[in-house]
Motif scaffolding. Sequence first.
Motif, PDB file in Angstrom:
ATOM      1  N   ALA A 189       0.834  -1.209   0.000  1.00 28.62           N
ATOM      2  CA  ALA A 189       0.000   0.000   0.000  1.00 28.62           C
ATOM      3  C   ALA A 189       0.866   1.256   0.000  1.00 28.62           C
ATOM      4  O   ALA A 189       0.618   2.212  -0.748  1.00 28.62           O
ATOM      5  CB  ALA A 189      -0.921  -0.012   1.212  1.00 28.62           C
ATOM      6  N   LEU A 190       1.913   1.269   0.839  1.00 25.91           N
ATOM      7  CA  LEU A 190       2.826   2.417   0.872  1.00 25.91           C
ATOM      8  C   LEU A 190       3.570   2.552  -0.448  1.00 25.91           C
ATOM      9  O   LEU A 190       3.749   3.665  -0.963  1.00 25.91           O
ATOM     10  CB  LEU A 190       3.808   2.247   2.027  1.00 25.91           C
ATOM     11  CG  LEU A 190       4.881   3.334   2.175  1.00 25.91           C
ATOM     12  CD1 LEU A 190       4.234   4.690   2.423  1.00 25.91           C
ATOM     13  CD2 LEU A 190       5.844   2.979   3.320  1.00 25.91           C
ATOM     14  N   ALA A 191       3.995   1.426  -1.018  1.00 24.67           N
ATOM     15  CA  ALA A 191       4.723   1.454  -2.296  1.00 24.67           C
ATOM     16  C   ALA A 191       3.868   2.071  -3.393  1.00 24.67           C
ATOM     17  O   ALA A 191       4.357   2.874  -4.205  1.00 24.67           O
ATOM     18  CB  ALA A 191       5.144   0.038  -2.687  1.00 24.67           C
ATOM     19  N   GLU A 198      -4.806   1.464   4.422  1.00 26.42           N
ATOM     20  CA  GLU A 198      -4.426   1.810   3.051  1.00 26.42           C
ATOM     21  C   GLU A 198      -4.517   0.605   2.130  1.00 26.42           C
ATOM     22  O   GLU A 198      -4.872   0.740   0.948  1.00 26.42           O
ATOM     23  CB  GLU A 198      -3.004   2.379   3.031  1.00 26.42           C
ATOM     24  CG  GLU A 198      -2.667   3.137   1.756  1.00 26.42           C
ATOM     25  CD  GLU A 198      -3.605   4.301   1.483  1.00 26.42           C
ATOM     26  OE1 GLU A 198      -3.900   4.548   0.290  1.00 26.42           O
ATOM     27  OE2 GLU A 198      -4.049   4.956   2.446  1.00 26.42           O
ATOM     28  N   THR A 199      -4.202  -0.588   2.646  1.00 21.13           N
ATOM     29  CA  THR A 199      -4.373  -1.798   1.842  1.00 21.13           C
ATOM     30  C   THR A 199      -5.831  -1.972   1.448  1.00 21.13           C
ATOM     31  O   THR A 199      -6.152  -2.258   0.286  1.00 21.13           O
ATOM     32  CB  THR A 199      -3.887  -3.033   2.626  1.00 21.13           C
ATOM     33  OG1 THR A 199      -2.487  -2.930   2.837  1.00 21.13           O
ATOM     34  CG2 THR A 199      -4.186  -4.315   1.859  1.00 21.13           C
ATOM     35  N   ILE A 219      -3.323   0.826  -7.684  1.00 15.41           N
ATOM     36  CA  ILE A 219      -4.056  -0.335  -8.175  1.00 15.41           C
ATOM     37  C   ILE A 219      -3.094  -1.489  -8.460  1.00 15.41           C
ATOM     38  O   ILE A 219      -3.390  -2.652  -8.170  1.00 15.41           O
ATOM     39  CB  ILE A 219      -4.874   0.050  -9.426  1.00 15.41           C
ATOM     40  CG1 ILE A 219      -6.035   0.949  -9.014  1.00 15.41           C
ATOM     41  CG2 ILE A 219      -5.388  -1.190 -10.159  1.00 15.41           C
ATOM     42  CD1 ILE A 219      -6.821   1.531 -10.160  1.00 15.41           C
ATOM     43  N   ILE A 220      -1.908  -1.174  -9.003  1.00 15.34           N
ATOM     44  CA  ILE A 220      -0.894  -2.216  -9.217  1.00 15.34           C
ATOM     45  C   ILE A 220      -0.405  -2.758  -7.878  1.00 15.34           C
ATOM     46  O   ILE A 220      -0.131  -3.963  -7.745  1.00 15.34           O
ATOM     47  CB  ILE A 220       0.258  -1.667 -10.074  1.00 15.34           C
ATOM     48  CG1 ILE A 220      -0.254  -1.350 -11.485  1.00 15.34           C
ATOM     49  CG2 ILE A 220       1.416  -2.654 -10.141  1.00 15.34           C
ATOM     50  CD1 ILE A 220       0.723  -0.612 -12.364  1.00 15.34           C
ATOM     51  N   ALA A 221      -0.328  -1.882  -6.863  1.00 19.62           N
ATOM     52  CA  ALA A 221       0.026  -2.354  -5.520  1.00 19.62           C
ATOM     53  C   ALA A 221      -1.044  -3.318  -5.004  1.00 19.62           C
ATOM     54  O   ALA A 221      -0.728  -4.337  -4.371  1.00 19.62           O
ATOM     55  CB  ALA A 221       0.177  -1.169  -4.569  1.00 19.62           C
ATOM     56  N   ALA A 222      -2.315  -3.004  -5.267  1.00 24.22           N
ATOM     57  CA  ALA A 222      -3.396  -3.930  -4.887  1.00 24.22           C
ATOM     58  C   ALA A 222      -3.226  -5.263  -5.604  1.00 24.22           C
ATOM     59  O   ALA A 222      -3.472  -6.334  -5.019  1.00 24.22           O
ATOM     60  CB  ALA A 222      -4.753  -3.304  -5.219  1.00 24.22           C
TER      61      ALA A 222
END
Length: 630
Positions: A75-77, A220-221, A375-378
């Motif tokens: 999420a932070l990334a 955030e996740t 969205i890519i982090a998700a």
Amino acid sequence: MSIEPSRSTLQLLGARRFGPLFLTQFCGAFNDNVFKNTLLLLITFQAGQVLGLAPALAVQLAAGLFVLPFFLFSALAGQLADKYDKSRLIRIIKAVEIGIAVVASVGFFTRHVELLLFALFMMGLHSTFFGPLKYSILPQHLHPDELVAGNAWVESGTFVAILAGSVLSGLLMAIPQIGADLCGVLTVIVAGLGYAASRRIPPAPSPAPELKVSHNFIAETWRNLKLAARNKTVFMALLGISWFWFFGALLLTEFAPYVQGVLGGDELMVTTLLGTFIVGIATGSFLCERLSGKHVELGLVPLGTLCISLFAFDLWLASPTGTPAPVTLAGFLAKPASWRILLDMVMIGIGGGFFTVPLYALMQSRSNVAERSRIIAANNILNAAFMVASAGITAGLLAAGLTIPQLFLVCALLNLLVAGLIYRAVPEFYLRCIAWSLTHSIYRVAPSGLANVPASGPALAVCNHVSFADAVILMGVLPRQPRFVIDHQINRTPLVRWLFRASRCIPVASAQEDRESVQRAYEEIARALDAGELIFIFPEGTITRDGEIGPFKGGLNKILRRNPVPVVPMALRGLWGGYFSRAYGSAMSKLFPRGLRNRVELVVGEALAPEGLKPVELRARIAQLRGEWR
């Protein structure tokens, strides 16, 4: 500044806006696998107990440590990748990778396994922050026509790096006394090469510099997953990608036990089977790019699904039963039945390329620019969750008594089930598959001017009406899914009405037949345009009976008065005289009178402003696009 597309896929690799990024990500994936494989071999064969754990449990601990950062920091990334210049972040991350490689190298020299486990966690952290950057930077540096090719290179490069890193670490570890030391030195060298390549990546300005970064990873996740879920098509693409990693993790984990326990082979045979799978992935990725026509072709995804399930099922059938006799690679290849297993591995890989490359490109192209990295982090979070689930479910099924070939059978069936659920939620996948398959089997469609179709936002597309195949051809060729306005009687055709319903066609009757139905159709068209969709109409109102373009009806102006949107003129050429045209009286009365695979062209003109546009002028423009060829 506009980006000019490369003339070839190979030329793209040599372009500064892609080549350095590809080399950077290749070095990162290679390093991950050299380090992970070396550590697992060290734990298994040389280190004894780790933290009081037996080697088998220590290996599971190591795998968990690598995946853990994806849950904690994705999420932070994603937030940082959306807030700051991506090329600058990549250079910082790659500089940190050199430090991680130095720590790992010290761990290998001293055989300090706890230090190596810390380095493994940090390597997972590095991958967590790099993932959103490498996928979200592609749409910024590549022309839309290059997005599929870029993802094909990244996908195939990742798997080749997995193979090369695993093989080279195994070869170095076979050197007595100094094998692990050499692997440590190699990770430092490769990390340095990755950093050097990253310095050549052009700037990629932030799409959301005003974004406030939250450090609450749980909240955030959840917020990132909700961002992805707002667009059903994108979210289903994320689930599809994650499912493939579930399947891929199972395959990669079970290669060695399958070769040893089912085929009776050795380490060289493990590498051979892994190599055939990765050759398949690379082949499928580039075939996908070639068949996509330089746009995101979702119709290839269901074909990839069928390919994976069919050949995973055949792998179950082809696998020998009973206790295997030890066999060398040469002995294995001397058996004709062995080539069937190798073919299955290649074809599963090809299916994987067909399945994942369009999904990655879809995720990038249809995500909101300011939210793309999150969205890519998700996606990374879901990937990690599915891989953990893969390990747990695989262990449970094996403990329940299933053999490894039976695992392949279960995965083949689950693959169809999961894909069916995705395609049911988003019919665009199978609609594009049907349209793409038909247009590439019956015709040879050559489109031109597709860049004139707006990539997003409301637009009205207008075309001449030559045959009953027009809508299917257009659906299979256009880079975005249109909603067709069709005659209400055709919409009720028994065999194909489900197709019209799934593609959300808008039926319309004549005012003489049903005035209320006409009004409902215009209201639905207005709602669709307000929602930013592409509406497609055939303003002649009927299929031509003489091959010429008939007069345009007045409904065009009524639509534009309510929604003054760009009008995209198109012309179909080469369909007159075919099976689905009325060239011989009734359509479909003569079975393929001109044969199969006839050349058909779709010519797309520049979008026209709606203000003052008259039907007679639009008809003249489409006639000009069509020319003399009917």
